[in-house]
Motif scaffolding. Structure first.
Motif, short mmCIF file in Angstrom:
data_model
loop_
_atom_site.label_atom_id
_atom_site.label_comp_id
_atom_site.label_asym_id
_atom_site.label_seq_id
_atom_site.Cartn_x
_atom_site.Cartn_y
_atom_site.Cartn_z
N ASP A 1 53.67 28.60 52.76
CA ASP A 1 54.46 29.77 52.64
C ASP A 1 53.70 30.76 53.36
OD1 ASP A 1 54.62 32.24 51.69
OD2 ASP A 1 57.24 31.38 50.16
N ALA A 2 53.24 31.67 53.25
CA ALA A 2 52.34 32.44 54.33
C ALA A 2 51.65 32.78 53.24
CB ALA A 2 52.41 33.28 55.69
N ARG A 3 52.64 33.76 52.05
CA ARG A 3 52.30 34.25 50.82
C ARG A 3 51.45 33.99 50.41
NH1 ARG A 3 58.36 35.58 49.46
NH2 ARG A 3 58.16 33.48 49.91
N GLY A 4 50.68 32.37 50.48
CA GLY A 4 50.09 31.08 49.64
C GLY A 4 49.13 32.04 48.91
N VAL A 5 48.28 33.23 49.69
CA VAL A 5 47.08 33.83 49.22
C VAL A 5 47.45 34.42 47.92
CG1 VAL A 5 46.61 35.16 49.93
CG2 VAL A 5 45.07 34.96 49.13
N GLY A 6 48.60 35.11 47.87
CA GLY A 6 49.23 35.90 46.79
C GLY A 6 49.46 34.60 45.43
N GLY A 7 50.01 33.74 45.72
CA GLY A 7 49.80 32.81 44.35
C GLY A 7 48.68 32.84 43.77
N PHE A 8 47.64 32.78 44.09
CA PHE A 8 46.53 32.54 43.28
C PHE A 8 46.47 34.11 42.48
CE2 PHE A 8 41.43 33.83 43.80
CZ PHE A 8 40.97 32.79 42.86
N PHE A 9 46.64 34.84 43.00
CA PHE A 9 46.33 36.33 42.64
C PHE A 9 47.49 36.54 41.18
CE2 PHE A 9 44.50 37.70 46.55
CZ PHE A 9 43.51 37.59 46.19
N GLU A 10 48.22 35.93 41.15
CA GLU A 10 49.59 36.28 40.48
C GLU A 10 49.42 35.18 39.45
OE1 GLU A 10 54.39 35.85 42.82
OE2 GLU A 10 53.33 34.08 42.48
N LYS A 11 48.48 33.64 39.46
CA LYS A 11 47.85 33.21 38.50
C LYS A 11 47.04 33.61 37.78
CE LYS A 11 47.04 28.33 38.92
NZ LYS A 11 47.86 28.05 37.64
N LEU A 12 45.95 34.66 38.47
CA LEU A 12 44.71 34.97 37.96
C LEU A 12 45.92 35.76 36.10
CD1 LEU A 12 42.10 35.99 40.64
CD2 LEU A 12 42.32 34.09 39.09
N ASN A 13 46.91 36.75 37.07
CA ASN A 13 47.10 38.04 36.49
C ASN A 13 47.88 37.19 34.89
OD1 ASN A 13 47.53 39.98 37.55
ND2 ASN A 13 49.59 40.09 39.21
N ASP A 14 47.80 35.75 35.38
CA ASP A 14 48.76 35.38 33.86
C ASP A 14 46.92 34.67 32.97
OD1 ASP A 14 51.19 35.87 33.85
OD2 ASP A 14 51.23 33.94 35.47
N ALA A 15 45.96 34.72 33.51
CA ALA A 15 44.64 34.45 32.72
C ALA A 15 44.28 34.78 31.65
CB ALA A 15 43.87 33.41 34.01
N PRO A 16 44.38 34.25 30.90
CA PRO A 16 43.41 34.49 29.47
C PRO A 16 42.81 35.54 29.65
CG PRO A 16 43.46 32.51 29.11
CD PRO A 16 44.44 32.79 30.79
N ARG A 17 41.54 34.86 30.40
CA ARG A 17 40.03 35.60 30.60
C ARG A 17 39.72 35.22 32.19
NH1 ARG A 17 35.19 32.57 27.77
NH2 ARG A 17 34.60 34.22 28.51
N PRO A 18 40.28 36.88 32.58
CA PRO A 18 39.86 36.76 34.10
C PRO A 18 38.13 36.16 35.00
CG PRO A 18 41.07 38.57 33.72
CD PRO A 18 41.05 37.84 32.53
N PRO A 19 38.45 35.85 35.71
CA PRO A 19 36.74 35.90 36.25
C PRO A 19 36.81 36.59 36.54
CG PRO A 19 38.96 34.41 37.72
CD PRO A 19 39.83 35.02 36.70
N GLU A 20 34.80 36.66 36.44
CA GLU A 20 34.10 38.09 36.69
C GLU A 20 33.99 38.49 37.74
OE1 GLU A 20 29.27 38.98 35.78
OE2 GLU A 20 30.02 36.97 35.20
N PHE A 21 34.18 37.45 39.16
CA PHE A 21 34.50 38.13 40.12
C PHE A 21 35.92 39.24 40.78
CE2 PHE A 21 37.45 35.12 40.64
CZ PHE A 21 37.92 35.10 42.01
N LEU A 22 36.76 39.62 39.97
CA LEU A 22 37.72 40.40 39.93
C LEU A 22 37.49 41.89 39.35
CD1 LEU A 22 41.15 38.16 38.62
CD2 LEU A 22 40.27 39.60 41.44
N SER A 23 36.04 41.94 39.21
CA SER A 23 35.71 43.54 38.84
C SER A 23 35.24 44.29 39.69
CB SER A 23 34.73 43.08 36.89
OG SER A 23 33.70 43.22 37.92
N THR A 24 35.09 43.18 40.60
CA THR A 24 34.42 43.92 41.60
C THR A 24 35.69 44.08 43.01
OG1 THR A 24 33.12 41.42 42.95
CG2 THR A 24 32.32 43.28 41.43
N HIS A 25 36.86 43.49 42.57
CA HIS A 25 37.74 43.00 44.31
C HIS A 25 38.72 44.36 43.72
CE1 HIS A 25 36.59 38.81 45.28
NE2 HIS A 25 35.70 39.62 44.83
N PRO A 26 39.60 44.73 44.64
CA PRO A 26 41.25 45.73 44.41
C PRO A 26 41.78 44.72 43.10
CG PRO A 26 40.72 44.43 46.67
CD PRO A 26 39.31 43.86 45.79
N ASN A 27 42.53 45.59 42.46
CA ASN A 27 43.82 45.06 41.74
C ASN A 27 44.43 44.07 42.39
OD1 ASN A 27 46.64 45.49 39.92
ND2 ASN A 27 45.32 46.43 38.77
#
Length: 209
Positions: A148-174
């Motif tokens: 599924d070519a949207r695979g990398v999106g699945g990673f961001f979907e999981k991050l959206n549901d994470a109780p504590r998003p990884p610190e690196f997301l603070s410098t990344h796009p929403n």
């Protein structure tokens, strides 16, 4: 690699399936070496110039299926193939040092740079444009495969549901914005449904050190 040959077989199998599409620039030029980093608490991966890619065991354990991991790998490939990694390392270390490494005048420094990045001492903080660009290239890389070519999106979907998003997301796009762009790019290519391969991915996880 010597201690975890089966895990590396999975890594290289996934890498080869992406490179064989012919969509990745420098697919026949860069070595595209892959490495595992044993740290189960880090949800990240990175690439250095020339296509050397590093994946933390924490990231691999966190993801649910092989399409998600292939999407992340495609994202890291894009950082190398589109020269994002080269540009960022030039900013961090300076052009003269990198030229010396290329010319073989300071071979130990390349290993030191990789060590610094692994330890978090040198951060490849790409611009938001670079992050979006790597996401969209990942979609293009995976589209000709069975993933599924949207695979990398699945990673961001999981991050959206994470109780504590990884610190690196603070410098990344929403993540939500990235998901929208990934979906648009996938639909623009034709919206072909791909496979996620959860079972083979579990086999991969079972081989981790």
């Amino acid at each position: 690699r010597v201690n975890s040959p089966e895990a590396y077989n999975h890594l290289e199998r996934i890498r080869d399936s992406i490179l064989l599409t012919g969509e990745v620039d420098y697919s026949d030029t860069f070595p595209w070496e892959v490495y595992l980093l044993k740290n189960d608490s880090v949800l990240n991966a990175f690439a250095t110039p020339g296509g050397y890619m590093y994946f933390y065991t924490g990231l691999i354990e966190y993801l649910d299926n092989e399409a998600q991991f292939a999407g992340v790998m495609g994202h890291e490939m894009a950082h190398a193939a589109e020269r994002h990694s080269t540009n960022q390392l030039t900013k961090v270390y300076g052009l003269s040092l990198l030229i010396n490494i290329v010319l073989g005048q300071n071979p130990s420094q390349l290993a030191q740079i990789a060590t610094d990045i692994t330890a978090g001492l040198a951060v490849l903080a790409f611009s938001r444009d670079h992050e979006y660009d790597a996401d969209l290239h990942s979609v293009h890389y995976l589209y000709p495969t069975s993933y599924d070519a949207r695979g990398v999106g699945g990673f961001f979907e999981k991050l959206n549901d994470a109780p504590r998003p990884p610190e690196f997301l603070s410098t990344h796009p929403n993540p939500d914005n990235r998901l929208e762009r990934i979906e648009e790019e996938w639909l623009g290519l034709g919206g072909k449904e791909g496979n996620e391969y959860p079972d083979s991915y579990q086999d991969f996880k079972n081989t981790l050190p």
